[in-house]
Design a protein around this motif. Structure first.
Motif, PDB file in Angstrom:
ATOM      1  N   PRO A  33      -8.241  -6.338  10.760  1.00 27.60           N
ATOM      2  CA  PRO A  33      -8.815  -6.056   9.641  1.00 27.60           C
ATOM      3  C   PRO A  33      -7.830  -5.859   8.487  1.00 27.60           C
ATOM      4  N   GLU A  35      -7.537  -4.381   4.304  1.00 28.65           N
ATOM      5  CA  GLU A  35      -8.168  -3.892   2.976  1.00 28.65           C
ATOM      6  C   GLU A  35      -7.565  -4.411   1.758  1.00 28.65           C
ATOM      7  N   GLY A  36      -8.371  -4.351   0.755  1.00 28.14           N
ATOM      8  CA  GLY A  36      -8.078  -4.900  -0.620  1.00 28.14           C
ATOM      9  C   GLY A  36      -8.974  -5.934  -1.080  1.00 28.14           C
ATOM     10  N   GLY A  39      -9.153  -9.030   1.050  1.00 27.18           N
ATOM     11  CA  GLY A  39      -9.153  -8.596   2.516  1.00 27.18           C
ATOM     12  C   GLY A  39     -10.324  -8.646   3.186  1.00 27.18           C
ATOM     13  N   GLN A  40     -11.471  -8.532   2.317  1.00 28.86           N
ATOM     14  CA  GLN A  40     -12.901  -8.241   2.854  1.00 28.86           C
ATOM     15  C   GLN A  40     -13.689  -9.563   2.894  1.00 28.86           C
TER      16      GLN A  40
ATOM     17  N   ASP B  30      -2.784  -5.002  -3.744  1.00 28.00           N
ATOM     18  CA  ASP B  30      -4.167  -4.840  -4.297  1.00 28.00           C
ATOM     19  C   ASP B  30      -5.121  -6.103  -3.695  1.00 28.00           C
ATOM     20  N   MET B  32      -4.558  -7.556  -0.417  1.00 31.28           N
ATOM     21  CA  MET B  32      -4.806  -7.263   0.739  1.00 31.28           C
ATOM     22  C   MET B  32      -3.483  -6.620   1.115  1.00 31.28           C
ATOM     23  N   HIS B  33      -4.097  -5.385   2.259  1.00 29.99           N
ATOM     24  CA  HIS B  33      -2.869  -4.921   2.714  1.00 29.99           C
ATOM     25  C   HIS B  33      -3.367  -4.314   4.225  1.00 29.99           C
ATOM     26  N   PRO B  35      -4.800  -1.733   6.829  1.00 27.49           N
ATOM     27  CA  PRO B  35      -5.576  -0.406   6.626  1.00 27.49           C
ATOM     28  C   PRO B  35      -4.712   0.932   6.598  1.00 27.49           C
TER      29      PRO B  35
END
Lengths: 152, 67
Positions: A33, A35-36, A39-40, B30, B32-33, B35
């Motif tokens: 997974p 985030e960002g 990222g989703q 911003d 993607m990074h 978790p």
């Protein structure tokens, strides 16, 4: 870039500093997974069905065929104990009655995509190549699953 | 000397409380990074920006790949 950052932190007095040299590309390609903003977004890894039938090189091909035919799949992924993809038994190999081995019937080195491949991009590619499914593996070749192209 | 870690070692460190720091520019972070990762771009990594990190815990830095 990260090695310099790690050294800089040491120079600033941090005593336990590590460098994940393979970086974000490796993390994303393994299907973990993120985030960002993007990222989703839907990816091949998230859409991949891990329940695709699998078998090993030493299994009896007749039993493998029977197992696959009893499912709603028409393919079987040949893997080893580490779940590394070695080959693929496609529809023809599954429906055939030819007496051979898994190794003799499988296609070697099937094409694969990484889990971070955007799903829309993957569907476009499958449609352009008139393919129904895509095999998803990590960058190390570990099976993640199979994505099926939606049928109109 | 900073040690290199692979993905599994990173996951073990993170679950044990290590701090993850992405050193790419803000827009890439911003986008993607990993978790829970913080962002301290390399160009901004200095004594002051490093104050947001806990010196008593391990720190793992990363960028995009080997380059």
């Amino acid at each position: 870039m990260s090695p310099r950052a790690a050294w800089r932190l040491e120079a600033l007095g941090f005593t336990e500093v590590y460098d994940y040299v393979a970086g974000k590309a490796d993390w994303a390609a393994s299907g973990l997974p993120l985030e960002g903003r993007t990222g989703q977004q839907p990816t091949a890894g998230r859409a991949a069905d891990p329940a695709v039938p699998t078998c090993t090189l030493d299994e009896d091909l007749r039993e493998v065929r029977a197992r696959v035919r009893a499912s709603d799949w028409r393919q079987c992924i040949v893997i080893n104990k580490q779940r590394i993809v070695l080959g693929r038994l496609g529809r023809a190999a599954i429906e055939s009655e030819e007496k051979t081995s898994v190794e003799g019937a499988m296609s070697e080195g099937p094409s694969t995509v990484r889990p971070d491949t955007p799903l829309a991009q993957l569907f476009e590619r499958l449609e352009r190549q008139q393919l129904e499914t895509a095999l998803v593996t990590t960058s190390e070749g570990v099976l993640v699953g199979v994505v099926r192209r939606p049928v109109d | 000397m900073p040690a290199s870690v692979d993905r599994e070692q990173l996951r073990e460190l993170a679950s044990a409380g290590a701090q993850l720091v992405e050193v790419l520019p803000r827009d890439e972070y911003d986008d993607m990074h990993l978790p829970g990762a913080l962002n301290i771009p390399l160009k901004e990594l200095n004594r002051q920006s490093a104050m947001q990190l806990d010196r008593s815990r391990p720190v793992v830095v990363y960028c995009w790949d080997y380059q």
